[in-house]
Design an enzyme around this catalytic site. Sequence first.
Site, PDB file in Angstrom:
ATOM      1  N   PHE A  58     -54.737  16.077  10.440  1.00 22.31           N
ATOM      2  CA  PHE A  58     -54.684  14.654  10.120  1.00 22.31           C
ATOM      3  C   PHE A  58     -53.987  14.509   8.779  1.00 22.31           C
ATOM      4  O   PHE A  58     -54.487  14.961   7.753  1.00 22.31           O
ATOM      5  CB  PHE A  58     -56.072  14.015  10.041  1.00 22.31           C
ATOM      6  CG  PHE A  58     -55.990  12.543   9.710  1.00 22.31           C
ATOM      7  CD1 PHE A  58     -55.725  11.624  10.711  1.00 22.31           C
ATOM      8  CD2 PHE A  58     -56.131  12.095   8.412  1.00 22.31           C
ATOM      9  CE1 PHE A  58     -55.618  10.264  10.416  1.00 22.31           C
ATOM     10  CE2 PHE A  58     -56.027  10.746   8.102  1.00 22.31           C
ATOM     11  CZ  PHE A  58     -55.766   9.826   9.107  1.00 22.31           C
TER      12      PHE A  58
ATOM     13  N   LYS B 104     -55.835   9.909  -2.688  1.00 18.24           N
ATOM     14  CA  LYS B 104     -57.233   9.485  -2.665  1.00 18.24           C
ATOM     15  C   LYS B 104     -57.849   9.515  -4.059  1.00 18.24           C
ATOM     16  O   LYS B 104     -57.709   8.576  -4.831  1.00 18.24           O
ATOM     17  CB  LYS B 104     -58.032  10.307  -1.654  1.00 18.24           C
ATOM     18  CG  LYS B 104     -57.586  10.062  -0.206  1.00 18.24           C
ATOM     19  CD  LYS B 104     -58.552  10.614   0.789  1.00 18.24           C
ATOM     20  CE  LYS B 104     -58.061  10.436   2.229  1.00 18.24           C
ATOM     21  NZ  LYS B 104     -57.933   9.028   2.647  1.00 18.24           N
TER      22      LYS B 104
ATOM     23  N   ASP C 130     -51.646  20.175   1.993  1.00 17.15           N
ATOM     24  CA  ASP C 130     -52.142  18.805   1.930  1.00 17.15           C
ATOM     25  C   ASP C 130     -53.576  18.842   1.389  1.00 17.15           C
ATOM     26  O   ASP C 130     -54.529  19.050   2.124  1.00 17.15           O
ATOM     27  CB  ASP C 130     -52.098  18.174   3.320  1.00 17.15           C
ATOM     28  CG  ASP C 130     -52.609  16.734   3.335  1.00 17.15           C
ATOM     29  OD1 ASP C 130     -53.251  16.324   2.341  1.00 17.15           O
ATOM     30  OD2 ASP C 130     -52.399  16.027   4.330  1.00 17.15           O
TER      31      ASP C 130
END
Length: 416
Positions: free
Chosen positions: A146, A260, A231
Amino acid sequence: MTKARSAAQQRAIEQIETYGSHNYHPLPVVVESGSGAWLTDVDGNRYLDFLSAYSAVNFGHSNPDLVKVAVEQLGRVAITSRAVYSATYGPFIQALATLCGKQMVLPMNTGVEAVESSLKLARKWGYEVKGVPEDQANIIVMEGNFHGRTISVISFSDDDDATGSYGPFTPGFLKVPYGDLDAIEAAIDEHTVAILVEPIQGEAGVITPPPGFLPGVREIATRRGVLMIADEIQSGLGRTGSTLYCQQVGVVPDLYLLGKALGGGVVPVSAVVGDEEVLGLLRPGQHGSTFGGNPLAAAVGLAVVRLLETGEMQARSRDLGAYLHERLAGLVGRGVTEVRGIGLWAGVDVDPALGPARAICERLLDRGIIAKDTHGQTIRMAPPLVITREELDLAVDALAEVLAEVSSELGLTPVG
């Protein structure tokens, strides 16, 4: 113990459901404020946040250090675009590059923008440095990944919800099983420019890598002449007990992707962090973002780096994370089939006999705990790093109570 919800709160939910696109399935609570590890709804009910906005709020809601910096910067200037230099930009990118042990930073806004930027950079590096023929580059990605929901990124997703009715998709990606070094080795050809991997697959259910996997990816990438892109948008910035998870396994990728928590739960901030060999390929006009690296984002991002430089947040994640996993392990056989994760990050698999994880999360909400399900049977747990041991106990005790309650209602006898 059901939290009372007023007619006003229900009207707010109905308003959102009526006028908002239904691309999310939120828990039935309308949040008005937050502080530390706690959220408060419009009726004054308090909830322990065990999700942290998918790790965007690592340092707690309304963190006073971050809010102070943001308010002060808002009083100066918030947005300039990159058409001019800004006073906060240089200190931010220097501090972030140093924190990551790299030379350069490309700031963006959202996590998926960092991912998209890295894909462009990898292809550019492949054509201009490696010598791959134009339009022939391919990038190896992992099954179960994801990385966001743009067209290019969902082009290599295997989530039917993310991909349905969105084709045609962007070519140039080869999927291999996560954790399978032999499959990566076999997939690389003369046109491969990069391997993109989440060190820990968060959305998939906090899937941790097999021993030796990430060092193996690094070795293959170096030997075969391709880039390694990590990531760390969810796993980075203290979540797993170190600044970056790759550090725990002695791996230095060519590019880190951050987001984030880099915005401190205040503003969207993301970044690609790497060395000049790759990031130095960009020239004016070849890539950009009106808001990327804006003065407000840079000020908050710098404050986040300063919080991480002390090591306190990483230590809290290590120490409290060990305690959290010890407590959660005690639920295996009592409605839980498996617990995965590291630091203050856990994937808790609910026994299918008790129903879906969503139903468990709804009952937890009634007990004042906000957690979120993924992929049917998994509850993701990622509390703010400022949480206390006592607050961890509140959440785990509530989960134990819910599991016991459901088991009793279904006439099931827990094991152990």
